[in-house]
Scaffold this active site. Structure first.
Site, short mmCIF file in Angstrom:
data_model
loop_
_atom_site.label_atom_id
_atom_site.label_comp_id
_atom_site.label_asym_id
_atom_site.label_seq_id
_atom_site.Cartn_x
_atom_site.Cartn_y
_atom_site.Cartn_z
N ARG A 148 0.80 -1.22 0.00
CA ARG A 148 0.00 0.00 0.00
C ARG A 148 0.83 1.28 0.00
NH1 ARG A 148 -2.91 -3.84 1.86
NH2 ARG A 148 -0.97 -4.35 2.88
N THR A 149 1.82 1.32 0.91
CA THR A 149 2.56 2.57 1.07
C THR A 149 3.33 2.88 -0.21
OG1 THR A 149 2.75 2.05 3.41
CG2 THR A 149 4.17 3.79 2.57
N ARG B 241 11.68 3.97 3.12
CA ARG B 241 11.34 2.96 4.13
C ARG B 241 12.60 2.16 4.40
NH1 ARG B 241 6.17 -1.00 4.23
NH2 ARG B 241 5.29 0.94 5.02
N LYS C 75 25.09 -4.78 -2.01
CA LYS C 75 26.53 -5.00 -2.22
C LYS C 75 27.34 -4.43 -1.07
CE LYS C 75 26.33 -4.51 -7.27
NZ LYS C 75 26.71 -3.58 -8.35
N HIS D 101 5.87 5.70 11.45
CA HIS D 101 5.31 5.64 10.10
C HIS D 101 4.32 6.82 10.01
CE1 HIS D 101 3.86 4.22 6.38
NE2 HIS D 101 3.53 2.97 6.68
C1 NCD Z 1 2.30 -1.20 8.16
C2 NCD Z 1 3.80 -1.03 8.25
O1 NCD Z 1 4.52 -1.21 7.24
O2 NCD Z 1 4.23 -0.67 9.32
N1 NCD Z 1 1.85 -1.37 6.85
C3 NCD Z 1 1.51 -0.25 6.14
O3 NCD Z 1 2.33 0.57 5.84
N2 NCD Z 1 0.21 -0.07 5.84
C4 NCD Z 1 1.77 -2.23 9.08
C5 NCD Z 1 2.35 -3.61 9.07
O4 NCD Z 1 3.26 -3.94 8.29
O5 NCD Z 1 1.86 -4.41 9.88
#
Ligand code: NCD
Length: 324
Positions: A67-68, A118, A96, A146
């Site tokens: 999703r993100t 991320r 690497k 997040h």
């Molecule tokens: C979350 C995350 O990556 O922290 N997912 C997301 O971004 N919607 C939650 C998760 O991974 O459980």
């Protein structure tokens, strides 16, 4: 009018060039601006295709994401921006042995106007923000935070309840390793009369850093650790935010195995709930949220995921949008 190019009232200077590393970075007023822009974008998703014209957004994802990643990608493209997607860490030089510093410097050197990142390490987003001059948006920093998820989570509460003030918000599941939980707790601390209920066994309870912050900001919260106290806690809630067990973050796999299946939200549990209770989940779900809830008005989580798009479009527009 849908489809027409808007004159661009969505361009505002308030957040221009800003990093978004922590949910603590945003004031209530700034959050209000993000929501205003998100609402405008949501009402006309195709109407802002010039806003990122000539802008390059790098998406550096060193952890899995559905999703993100996709909502940031689509958000940038719908605003007319160019996207450099680096979402297969095994295909990048990080594998690497290249340092994160060098990778970030390269992206900057290639002219990235914004870096969405991320990374499995706590502190990675702060580090990135310190080493590059382009704005950095944290799309998940280990178990730490997040923030853009929290923004869309609060937006969901606002859209569904009509207000955030006075919300009784329960968070249930792996509160210890979840990064969405701290960010959401920080963000709702901007509102009045919010009450938080952390529902989890002791081994999965919310981290002390979160408690300290809430304490500093005079936010009322309770910790519910015993199974027999859950019905009473559920009956008080306006919103129940469920998280999966963060398997990849357990230092000891046997602890994960021990706690696996220790909680599940199903219709049985919701029989204590108000009829208006909204169930949220950042997704992905594994087995902690029964699919039978999907068919009920309690299920807010798919709308919640959908709101990720206008929220991330709004963030891009505000942070790097074209002003000319
Ligand atoms: C979350 C995350 O990556 O922290 N997912 C997301 O971004 N919607 C939650 C998760 O991974 O459980």
């Amino acid at each position: 009018m849908p489809g027409e190019q808007s004159a661009g009232p969505i361009i505002r200077e308030d957040l221009r060039g800003r990093d978004l590393v922590s949910a603590k970075d945003l004031t209530r007023d700034e959050l209000g601006i993000v929501f205003e822009v998100a609402k405008e974008v949501e009402s006309n998703l195709d109407g802002f295709s010039n806003v990122l014209r000539g802008r390059r957004v790098a998406l550096l994802f060193a952890e899995p994401s559905t999703r993100t990643f996709s909502s940031f990608y689509i958000a940038a493209r719908r605003l007319g921006g160019d996207v450099l997607p680096l979402n297969e860490p095994e295909m990048t030089s990080l594998t690497k042995g290249e340092t994160l510093y060098d990778t970030l410097k390269m992206l900057e050197g290639y002219g990235a106007d914004c870096i969405v990142m991320r990374h499995p390490s706590r502190g990675a987003a702060r580090f990135a923000a310190d080493v590059v001059s382009a704005p950095v948006i944290n799309a998940g920093s280990g178990s730490q935070e997040h923030p853009t998820q929290a923004i869309l989570d609060v937006y969901t509460i606002l859209k569904k309840r009509g207000k955030v003030n006075g919300t009784s918000l329960g968070m249930l599941g792996d509160l210890r390793f979840s990064r969405t939980v701290p960010s959401l707790a920080y963000l709702v601390s901007n509102f009045d009369d919010v009450e938080l209920h952390f529902i989890a066994p002791t081994a999965l309870q919310v981290r002390q850093e979160v408690e300290l912050y809430l304490h500093d900001r005079n936010v009322r919260y309770t910790k519910v650790t015993k199974q027999q106290d859950i019905p009473d806690a559920i009956s008080r809630l306006d919103v129940l935010y469920v998280t999966r067990l963060q398997k990849e973050r357990f230092p000891d796999p046997s602890e994960y195995e021990r706690l696996r299946g220790s909680y599940k939200v199903d219709m049985g549990m919701l029989r204590y709930a108000k009829s208006t209770l909204g169930v949220m989940h950042p997704l992905p779900r594994v087995d902690e949220l029964d699919t039978e809830i999907d068919r009920t008005p309690h299920a807010w989580y798919f709308d919640q995921a959908r709101y990720g798009l206008p929220i991330r479009m709004a963030i891009f527009a505000l942070v790097v949008g074209e002003t000319r």
